[in-house]
Design a protein around this motif. Structure first.
Motif, short mmCIF file in Angstrom:
data_model
loop_
_atom_site.label_atom_id
_atom_site.label_comp_id
_atom_site.label_asym_id
_atom_site.label_seq_id
_atom_site.Cartn_x
_atom_site.Cartn_y
_atom_site.Cartn_z
N HIS A 121 16.78 16.04 -4.45
CA HIS A 121 17.19 15.37 -3.20
C HIS A 121 18.51 15.97 -2.74
CE1 HIS A 121 14.50 11.85 -4.57
NE2 HIS A 121 13.84 12.72 -3.82
N GLU B 191 22.00 14.52 -2.48
CA GLU B 191 22.55 14.14 -3.78
C GLU B 191 23.20 15.40 -4.35
OE1 GLU B 191 19.13 12.37 -5.69
OE2 GLU B 191 18.78 11.07 -3.98
N HIS C 220 12.64 13.64 1.36
CA HIS C 220 12.86 12.93 0.11
C HIS C 220 11.56 12.78 -0.72
CE1 HIS C 220 15.72 10.29 -2.01
NE2 HIS C 220 14.72 9.48 -2.28
N HIS D 6 19.78 12.76 -10.39
CA HIS D 6 19.83 12.25 -9.01
C HIS D 6 21.15 11.55 -8.73
CE1 HIS D 6 15.44 12.50 -7.89
NE2 HIS D 6 15.39 12.77 -9.19
N GLN D 7 21.25 11.10 -7.46
CA GLN D 7 22.31 10.17 -7.07
C GLN D 7 21.67 8.98 -6.36
OE1 GLN D 7 25.34 13.78 -6.10
NE2 GLN D 7 25.58 11.95 -4.83
N GLU E 227 20.99 8.62 -12.33
CA GLU E 227 21.29 8.36 -10.92
C GLU E 227 22.77 8.00 -10.87
OE1 GLU E 227 19.23 8.12 -8.18
OE2 GLU E 227 17.19 8.09 -9.04
ZN LIG Z 1 17.19 11.22 -5.72
#
Ligand SMILES: [Zn+2]
Length: 882
Positions: free
Chosen positions: A134, A137, A209, A243-244, A321
């Motif tokens: 993503h 991110e 996404h 991820h974030q 995340e």
């Molecule tokens: Zn993500």
């Protein structure tokens, strides 16, 4: 065991740098990221972009004997998609040997327990880390530069320990195109009022996404590269996807995951997921970091993501995340007072509130989730959150995992073998024993595609050379068989059986429904309109392996005569039709049954006249489409035209529209990518026959994004003016097609005469967040041509529609409806009786044109091959001269 040649290392403009160091001397020092990029990774308002990151990795590859960088292929937009392999120099020099060991552990049918034990003792644990799928991110794409530098250069017992025990496979960005897009966009807006402006386009050319929702249909180049390296080339014991998340609550999620676990996964996977998830938490807490949470928000049930799909392959797949900054710009959050009485903890965990646009100069409100608990022992209380913090949390969690994997090297290897062996043993004793894909199905191309997808993720597929019987059912020769007694049998089972999502209410049965993370159904046969049959008893059949990739039998032209007949039941007839229309051939759909050569064909037979024989022969071969040439008596028919097609997409990107673009291109529809200005310009009927509006809300279409931080050229929607033009378009003979809940736009804004029977129902009365449901199709309506009488449709919080009292000028038709019987085929539904009898695909004739509502997800994520024809037919039908 065949060995793979090492992929070519990439070299990007390093010649002069190399010439600067004469061969006999010590190699030049590897520059730090700060030296190379000109700033520290995570520095405020500074971002390294992909094109430079790829150069840095190429440089490290050249200068370090601990690192080998390989290009796995190109991205969708043509950038290098790279993998960095990091270990001790002797390991880097013998990667083939290590890959062979992984393959041996993955196949207990050819590897003995003793051999496996020796590999577990002598081999290295293989850890694959994928980052930045993503693109916004952004932190991991910065962190990886520090990580590769540290592992390539540091002389320390800690790094020695890691390199001696681990082979790290690092994908520094899983979406390089989007990474560069985001960095360029940020640079453009830096220092302006639009510094936190949302991107005007999806950050993956087609699917944004959703590029982390592609793990069983494998439509995009990037997903294919990851899948190949995971299931074919390396077979790692451990996978981490980085991820974030949102910005207001916990600082980092690490495993364990939350309920429910998917019952097809070996519980040993979860124990090791928890072990390594907590190795990451350990490193973060060791560094005194706050806001580490686990056991909330992210479930262990769904197949579709990078970090989840490996579980069914007996791999330990993890997710992190980290809370987001606004790219390089810090976020200030008010600080909570820990002395105030704690609020009750919500069952949903640290999910984000609505992520609406906000004024960046105003601090975020203080976090409300400040109750310490066993899975969130030191809550985040607020303050300033910078890109440097994001980079640090991501680095610490990665170091924690490297150490955890190094410390547990032998255990991870031993248990990867054990789980693979147990899977084979489990299904050798059955039931179930196998899935059969019978021969002679409606669309052999869809059948071959399903088989190819299974092969791509490591399934072994066989084919019956002679007829056989299983569970009392006879199967003709040519049936595909997937025996489950193979290492990835759990994955095959999960992909081909119906899903049953548990109705979880937590902490008590009176609590609200615990919503699933994503869809609850992915049964591949149902998605693709391909029959797959579970076999419950042992059976005998003469089976031979199917070469990879599986392909459908080659199409050819049979018979003779002036008319070519294409089979409407085959999805490849769509691309064929587009090619023929482009070339000026006369293509029509018989609106009555026709009998040719003693065989009756249902309404919708595709009749082609005035086509070049060479073109037809070519498309039959290319598209694997059988064509019959015959003399056909004149029959009532709908004459097709090359559709002048527009696909509307709002600024900011819309994933369903993006997927639709992808699908249209795959099936060779020419189209105009229509923006707000195109709709507002009016005169739509002069330019287009068909306009498609993908799943989106009326507000997204009409008002668009009006937030303060949106650049003026991307603000707003089609407005009332655009709505008026769309109404005129339909009145004047155009066809508007809405997908999914864009049906509401057709009703609210354009006056389509339908109502949603589910409107206003709460989730305890009706809930269906992503399931496969039965629909019945009117195959005499042109939109239903080529479809079976019943099919499985993807329903994601959609509606069930009925015509309202008709007014004289309006005619309506229900092309597909939810029948009055059990609808649920795979997934989860509450209150299905509410949906029974309502319409799924409906047509309203308004003025000289029409609106067609595809109210379920007819082309969802380019996965629903079984319902694609309903959509494609709508386009041809809309443009047809009748
Ligand atoms: Zn993500």
């Amino acid at each position: 065991m065949p060995r793979r040649a090492r992929l070519p290392a990439i070299a990007l403009g390093l010649a002069c740098l190399l010439h600067a160091s004469p061969g006999a001397q010590a190699p030049p020092a590897i520059p730090t990221p700060e030296q190379f990029f000109g700033f520290k990774m995570g520095a405020e308002r500074k971002l390294a972009g992909w094109d430079r990151i790829a150069e840095y990795f190429a440089l490290v590859d050249t200068l370090s004997d601990r690192v080998a960088v390989q290009e796995l292929g190109k991205t969708t937009m043509g950038r290098p998609y790279i993998l960095a392999i990091v270990s001790t120099p002797d390991t880097i020099a013998s990667l083939d040997r290590h890959r062979a060991m992984q393959k041996a552990l993955a196949d207990p049918r050819t590897t003995t327990d003793e051999q496996a034990a020796r590999i577990a003792r002598e081999g290295k644990a293989v850890l694959l880390i994928g980052t930045n799928v993503h693109s916004t991110e952004i932190g991991n794409s910065q962190m990886v530069n520090d990580l590769i530098h540290r592992l390539a250069t540091e002389q320390s017992p800690w790094v020695d320990h890691v390199l001696k025990n681990v082979i790290l496979l690092l994908i520094p960005s899983q979406n390089p195109d989007g990474q560069q897009m985001v960095v360029d966009w940020y640079a453009k807006n830096l220092g302006t009022p639009y510094e936190d402006s949302p991107l005007p386009e999806l950050y993956h050319k087609y699917i944004g996404h959703d590029n982390n929702r592609d793990n069983y249909m494998l439509t995009q180049a990037e997903t294919r590269h990851l899948t190949r390296v995971t299931y074919k080339e390396w077979l790692p014991e451990v996978y981490l996807d980085k991820h974030q998340m949102g910005s207001s609550r916990a600082r980092i999620f690490v495993p364990p995951f939350k309920n429910p676990p998917n019952p097809n996964i070996d519980p040993l996977v979860w124990s090791e997921v928890n072990l390594l998830g907590q190795a990451m938490a350990t490193r973060l807490h060791e560094a005194g970091k706050a806001g580490v949470v686990w056991g909330e928000q992210y479930t262990g049930f769904w197949e579709g993501a990078n970090s989840t799909n490996p579980w069914w392959h007996n791999m330990v797949a993890l997710l992190t995340e980290v809370a987001s900054s606004r790219l390089g710009t810090p976020i200030v959050q008010e600080v909570a007072d820990p002395a105030r009485p704690p609020r009750p903890v919500q069952a949903g965990g640290p999910g984000e509130g609505p992520a609406g646009p906000r004024d960046p100069s105003a601090p975020l409100p203080a976090p409300t989730d400040i109750q310490y608990r066993m899975n969130y022992p030191r809550p985040w209380l607020g303050g300033t959150w910078r890109l440097a913090d994001v980079v640090e949390y991501q680095m610490l969690s990665t170091l924690g995992l490297l150490e955890g994997v190094a410390n547990n090297r032998e255990l991870l290897k031993r248990n990867f073998y054990l789980m693979n062996r147990r899977t084979v043993e489990l299904f050798a004793k059955g039931p179930p024993y196998a899935f059969v894909v019978p021969a002679g199905q409606r669309d052999p191309v869809a059948v071959a595609k399903l088989v190819e997808l299974m092969q791509a993720e490591g399934a072994e597929v066989e084919r019956a050379g002679t007829a056989f019987t299983a569970d009392g059912r006879p199967y003709a020769a040519g049936a595909y068989v997937l025996r489950l007694a193979q290492p990835f049998g759990r994955w095959i089972k999960d992909m081909l059986e119906p899903q049953q999502y548990p109705d979880i209410r937590w902490p008590s049965t009176a609590s609200p429904i615990d919503r699933p993370y994503d869809v609850t159904a992915w049964s591949l046969g149902m998605l693709m309109g391909v029959e797959t049959v579970e076999v419950k008893a042992p059976f005998d059949a003469a089976l031979a392996p199917v070469a990879e990739p599986a392909v459908a039998p080659e199409g050819r032209v049979a018979g003779s005569g002036p008319v070519y007949i294409l089979d409407h039941a085959m999805i490849s007839s769509t691309a064929a039709t587009n090619r023929l229309l482009k070339e000026g051939a006369e293509v029509s759909w018989a609106t009555q049954p026709i009998t040719v050569g003693g065989r009756e064909r249902p309404p919708g037979a595709i009749l082609v006249r005035n086509a070049k024989a060479a073109t037809v022969a070519q498309l039959a071969r290319d598209l694997r489409l059988p064509v019959e040439a015959a003399a056909v008596p004149p029959v009532p028919a709908l004459r097709l035209r090359a559709p002048r097609l527009a696909l509307y997409e709002p600024w900011g990107g819309n994933m369903d529209a993006g997927w639709t673009r992808w699908l249209l291109e795959q099936h060779e529809f020419p189209y105009t990518h229509a923006r707000n200005a195109d709709i507002r310009a009016g005169d739509l009927r002069k330019r287009f026959d068909v306009i498609v509006v993908a799943e989106m809300t009326t507000a997204q279409i009409v008002q668009g994004n009006t937030a303060r931080n949106v650049r003026p050229e991307y603000a707003g929607g089609i407005g009332d003016e655009g709505v008026r033009h769309l109404k005129a378009f339909v009145e004047q003979g155009g066809t508007l097609i809405t997908l999914g809940n864009a049906a509401q736009f057709a009703i609210e804004a354009l006056g389509a005469p339908f109502e949603n029977a589910l409107a206003g129902l709460d989730q305890d009365t009706f809930f269906c967040p992503g399931s496969l449901l039965r629909i019945a199709i009117d195959t005499r309506h042109p939109v239903g041509y080529g479809m079976p009488e019943e099919a499985d449709a993807m329903f994601i919080n959609n509606g069930g529609y009925r015509p309202t009292a008709t007014f004289p000028s309006v005619g309506t038709a229900v092309v597909a409806r939810y029948p009055q019987k059990q609808l649920l085929r795979s997934g989860w539904i509450i209150g299905e009786a509410r949906l029974q009898g309502t319409g799924a695909v409906l047509e309203a004739r308004i003025g000289r044109g029409r609106i067609i509502l595809q109210t379920m997800r007819v082309q969802n994520r380019a996965q629903t091959w079984g319902t694609f024809p309903l959509f494609f037919n709508s386009i041809f039908y809309g443009a047809a001269a009748d």
